[in-house]
Write a protein that holds these residues in place. Structure first.
Motif, PDB file in Angstrom:
ATOM      1  N   SER A  75       0.887  -1.097  -0.041  1.00  0.00           N
ATOM      2  CA  SER A  75       0.101   0.190   0.117  1.00  0.00           C
ATOM      3  C   SER A  75       0.773   1.121   0.103  1.00  0.00           C
ATOM      4  O   SER A  75       1.716   1.144   0.970  1.00  0.00           O
ATOM      5  N   HIS A  76       0.656   2.150  -0.986  1.00  0.00           N
ATOM      6  CA  HIS A  76       1.358   3.453  -1.029  1.00  0.00           C
ATOM      7  C   HIS A  76       0.367   4.646  -1.396  1.00  0.00           C
ATOM      8  O   HIS A  76      -0.416   4.304  -2.134  1.00  0.00           O
ATOM      9  N   ILE A  77       0.579   5.542  -0.718  1.00  0.00           N
ATOM     10  CA  ILE A  77      -0.264   6.912  -1.092  1.00  0.00           C
ATOM     11  C   ILE A  77       0.603   7.655  -1.845  1.00  0.00           C
ATOM     12  O   ILE A  77       1.796   8.150  -1.529  1.00  0.00           O
ATOM     13  N   HIS A  78       0.011   8.334  -2.885  1.00  0.00           N
ATOM     14  CA  HIS A  78       0.704   9.375  -3.834  1.00  0.00           C
ATOM     15  C   HIS A  78      -0.187  10.515  -3.680  1.00  0.00           C
ATOM     16  O   HIS A  78      -1.264  10.512  -4.187  1.00  0.00           O
ATOM     17  N   ARG A  79       0.413  11.590  -3.043  1.00  0.00           N
ATOM     18  CA  ARG A  79      -0.444  12.933  -3.105  1.00  0.00           C
ATOM     19  C   ARG A  79       0.377  14.170  -3.065  1.00  0.00           C
ATOM     20  O   ARG A  79      -0.151  15.169  -2.804  1.00  0.00           O
ATOM     21  N   ALA A  80       1.447  13.945  -3.774  1.00  0.00           N
ATOM     22  CA  ALA A  80       2.239  15.288  -4.140  1.00  0.00           C
ATOM     23  C   ALA A  80       1.715  15.924  -5.238  1.00  0.00           C
ATOM     24  O   ALA A  80       1.642  14.926  -6.277  1.00  0.00           O
TER      25      ALA A  80
END
Length: 249
Positions: A75-80
């Motif tokens: 699980s990875h979040i990309h929010r940049a």
């Protein structure tokens, strides 16, 4: 595998029973939620369904969650920027293989500057996917974008939205979804249906914002894709309708 895509309009605790009723009715194996802003609500629903889940904060005050009957092994979040508001990447271990799902919430508003930002976000998302190990991949969620040839019933939208779009002469641009299509992804609903398939409603159904986009490996397994509107709680759970896609896995 039954996959549900659903913007739960903030997912406030006072609507948890309505939201849960919709999800329980759908009997999905994987649930991709946007505007899942209250982590406690997500934990409660996941516990009731006996699902694994990943909840992550977006870049602003709108968060995302993916719930799964199958184990979530990454699980990875990309929010940049330019990936606002967020893209939650999960890898699921199914009985016979692994699949990768990007649960995406892009910026709202159909004005041209926002569509350009969505186009940029899609480009970054495709760049991330190209850097990953090849496996069956889905891009799902509330893209806040309009597919080519889709219509928007702007005259039925709330007055403020009509006034804003009048500044743009009611023109709608299609850069973001077109970029996904050109990259080889299939709009699962549009592949199987010619009707509007609207998923957003504020008294009227006017717009299709929610998508299941499949790569070639997943497109070949697509069995169905439909908007769910046959449960009473749908009218109180959210201002979006859930979208369900089913794949042979």
């Amino acid at each position: 595998m039954r996959l549900l895509v659903y913007n739960i309009n903030g997912g406030d605790a006072d609507r948890i029973e309505s939201i849960y009723s919709v999800l329980a009715h759908a009997r999905a194996d994987v649930i991709a939620l946007t505007e899942a802003n209250d982590e406690r609500v997500i934990k409660d629903i996941a516990a009731r369904l006996e699902f694994h889940f990943s909840w992550e904060r977006g870049s602003g005050d709108r968060h995302v969650a993916t719930l799964s009957r199958y184990p979530i092994i990454e699980s990875h979040i990309h929010r940049a920027p330019p990936l606002t508001q967020a893209a939650l990447e999960t890898v699921l271990r199914l009985p016979n293989e692994r699949i990768r799902i990007f649960n995406v919430h892009l910026l709202p508003y159909l004005l041209l500057p926002f569509e350009i930002r969505r186009w940029q976000a899609v480009g970054k998302l495709l760049e991330i996917i190209r850097s990953r190990q090849v496996m069956p991949t889905l891009i799902v969620g509330d893209l806040n974008a309009i597919a080519p040839k889709d219509r928007v019933l702007q005259h039925l939208n709330p007055p403020r939205m009509r006034r804003v779009m009048a500044l743009q002469f009611n023109l709608v641009f299609h850069f973001a979804v077109s970029r996904l299509l050109k990259a080889g992804y299939t709009d699962c609903y549009r592949k199987l249906h010619d009707d509007d398939g609207f998923t957003w409603m504020t008294g009227n159904r006017t717009t299709r914002y929610d998508y299941v986009m499949a790569d070639n490996m997943m497109t070949s397994r697509l069995r169905s894709c439909c908007v769910i509107d046959d449960v009473a709680a749908i009218n109180t759970a959210s201002d979006h309708l859930p979208l369900m896609a089913e794949f042979d896995m």
